[in-house]
Enzyme design. Structure first.
Site, mmCIF file in Angstrom:
data_model
loop_
_atom_site.group_PDB
_atom_site.id
_atom_site.type_symbol
_atom_site.label_atom_id
_atom_site.label_comp_id
_atom_site.label_asym_id
_atom_site.label_seq_id
_atom_site.Cartn_x
_atom_site.Cartn_y
_atom_site.Cartn_z
ATOM 1 N N ASN A 60 0.789 -1.174 -0.041
ATOM 2 C CA ASN A 60 0.163 0.084 -0.178
ATOM 3 C C ASN A 60 0.955 1.389 -0.018
ATOM 4 O O ASN A 60 1.512 1.537 1.078
ATOM 5 C CB ASN A 60 -0.950 0.129 1.418
ATOM 6 C CG ASN A 60 -1.683 1.406 1.379
ATOM 7 O OD1 ASN A 60 -1.697 1.998 0.313
ATOM 8 N ND2 ASN A 60 -2.151 1.417 2.488
ATOM 9 N N LYS A 92 0.092 4.094 -0.298
ATOM 10 C CA LYS A 92 -0.500 5.594 0.216
ATOM 11 C C LYS A 92 -0.397 6.552 -0.709
ATOM 12 O O LYS A 92 -0.230 6.336 -1.934
ATOM 13 C CB LYS A 92 -0.014 5.577 1.581
ATOM 14 C CG LYS A 92 -0.096 4.345 2.605
ATOM 15 C CD LYS A 92 0.189 4.712 3.903
ATOM 16 C CE LYS A 92 0.179 3.349 4.783
ATOM 17 N NZ LYS A 92 0.172 3.728 6.197
ATOM 18 N N HIS A 100 -9.409 1.306 4.983
ATOM 19 C CA HIS A 100 -8.149 1.506 5.493
ATOM 20 C C HIS A 100 -8.379 2.285 6.633
ATOM 21 O O HIS A 100 -9.227 3.310 6.443
ATOM 22 C CB HIS A 100 -7.075 2.050 4.670
ATOM 23 C CG HIS A 100 -5.628 2.089 5.081
ATOM 24 N ND1 HIS A 100 -5.304 3.006 6.066
ATOM 25 C CD2 HIS A 100 -4.647 1.231 4.977
ATOM 26 C CE1 HIS A 100 -4.055 2.875 6.591
ATOM 27 N NE2 HIS A 100 -3.620 1.585 5.738
ATOM 28 N N GLU A 137 -6.604 4.840 7.555
ATOM 29 C CA GLU A 137 -6.582 6.247 7.291
ATOM 30 C C GLU A 137 -7.630 6.986 6.861
ATOM 31 O O GLU A 137 -8.060 7.876 7.055
ATOM 32 C CB GLU A 137 -5.227 6.347 6.650
ATOM 33 C CG GLU A 137 -3.961 6.071 7.432
ATOM 34 C CD GLU A 137 -2.923 5.597 6.700
ATOM 35 O OE1 GLU A 137 -2.835 5.572 5.638
ATOM 36 O OE2 GLU A 137 -1.930 5.036 7.165
ATOM 37 N N GLU A 153 -5.609 -4.962 10.470
ATOM 38 C CA GLU A 153 -4.446 -4.019 10.654
ATOM 39 C C GLU A 153 -4.917 -3.481 11.926
ATOM 40 O O GLU A 153 -5.742 -2.465 12.160
ATOM 41 C CB GLU A 153 -4.689 -2.976 9.411
ATOM 42 C CG GLU A 153 -4.250 -3.676 8.199
ATOM 43 C CD GLU A 153 -3.537 -2.575 7.203
ATOM 44 O OE1 GLU A 153 -2.518 -2.943 7.043
ATOM 45 O OE2 GLU A 153 -4.132 -1.603 7.023
ATOM 46 N N GLY A 173 2.200 1.895 10.747
ATOM 47 C CA GLY A 173 3.199 3.141 10.447
ATOM 48 C C GLY A 173 3.962 3.690 11.848
ATOM 49 O O GLY A 173 4.453 4.637 12.038
HETATM 50 C C1 PEP Z 1 -0.872 0.081 6.005
HETATM 51 O O1 PEP Z 1 -0.935 1.283 6.058
HETATM 52 O O2 PEP Z 1 -1.700 -0.765 5.557
HETATM 53 C C2 PEP Z 1 0.266 -0.519 6.809
HETATM 54 C C3 PEP Z 1 0.238 -1.557 7.208
HETATM 55 O O3 PEP Z 1 1.222 0.426 6.856
HETATM 56 P P1 PEP Z 1 2.438 0.228 7.777
HETATM 57 O O4 PEP Z 1 3.216 -1.061 7.164
HETATM 58 O O5 PEP Z 1 3.537 1.228 7.185
HETATM 59 O O6 PEP Z 1 2.557 0.050 9.151
#
Ligand code: PEP
Length: 251
Positions: A9, A11, A96, A98, A168, A174
């Site tokens: 991803n 982003k 997601h 975010e 997640e 992040g």
């Molecule tokens: C994500 O945004 O789906 C994610 C898992 O980010 P990160 O791997 O940077 O934690």
């Protein structure tokens, strides 16, 4: 048999030229390798068509990171599921954290997005997960169950067969703070049980459930070795081929 998937991803990172160059570099790096997982890259909307035509999308699936909750019409700035599908993308990341936190996406909007994605032949990579406060108060199962129920339990078993789930934990995204392999396994098993109760054991066993949250080359092997963890949704570590490749090869 469910598939293992490692999905990136990006982003809001990489301009168009960088995105296309990454896709070609990854394709080159994977050439001739026998992989134990499918590989997907989740790009910004404007990259989809160029990335999909630069590589063989049967080898590297291309994914959007969102789509509209409406079919078409006067929705300035939105991109429909049909538009995403017309680029050659095969997946769409939906829900997601975010998007939920910064753009107010609710279970109700996500339910519409999932239906439109499916109608247009896209496979949703549907994200679920609790925030830190919910984990600390022991509410993670309740939260995740309600996210699944509210956005996916209206689907028929046939429609549900096209859903990929991504657990997640928001506190791990992040932050560099990964869920332990035991925490990931415990939640993935709970998700599979929840799915079995609604869609039956076979459908639940056939569902790919990815882990996401600070997964990287050092922890991927241990995370993926859990029986209910079928791969990863990778943010930061999907932005460089040299960081993403070892995660793919962790299977
Ligand atoms: C994500 O945004 O789906 C994610 C898992 O980010 P990160 O791997 O940077 O934690």
């Amino acid at each position: 048999m469910r598939k293992n998937i490692v999905a990136g991803n990006w982003k809001m990172n990489k301009n168009l030229q960088e995105g296309v160059a990454f896709a070609k570099e990854l394709e080159k790096a994977l050439a001739g390798k026998t992989l134990k997982c499918d590989v997907v890259i989740g790009t910004p909307f404007i990259h989809l068509a160029s990335v999909a035509s630069a590589i063989d999308t049967n080898k590297i699936g291309v994914s959007a990171q969102n789509c509209a909750d409406k079919v078409s019409g006067a929705y300035t700035g939105e991109v429909s599921a049909a538009m995403v599908a017309s680029t050659g993308a095969k997946y769409v990341i939906l829900g997601h954290s975010e998007r939920r936190a910064y753009y107010g996406e609710t279970d109700a909007t996500l339910k519409e997005k999932v239906l439109l994605a499916l109608e247009n032949g896209l496979k949703p990579i549907f994200c679920i997960g609790e925030v830190l406060e919910e984990r600390e108060s022991g509410k993670q199962n309740e939260v995740v169950k309600s996210q699944i129920e509210n956005a996916l339990f209206n689907l028929s078993a046939e429609q549900f067969a096209n859903i990929v789930l991504a657990y997640e934990p928001v506190w791990a995204i992040g932050t560099g703070k990964t869920a332990t392999p035991a925490q990931a396994q415990e939640m993935h098993a709970f998700i599979r049980e929840t799915l079995a109760a609604k869609f039956g054991k076979e459908a639940a066993d056939n569902t790919t459930i990815l882990y996401g949250g600070s997964a990287n080359a050092s922890n991927a092997k241990e995370l993926f070795s859990n029986p209910d963890v079928d791969g990863g949704l990778i943010g930061g570590a999907s932005l460089d081929v040299e960081k993403f490749l070892p995660i793919i090869e962790a299977f």
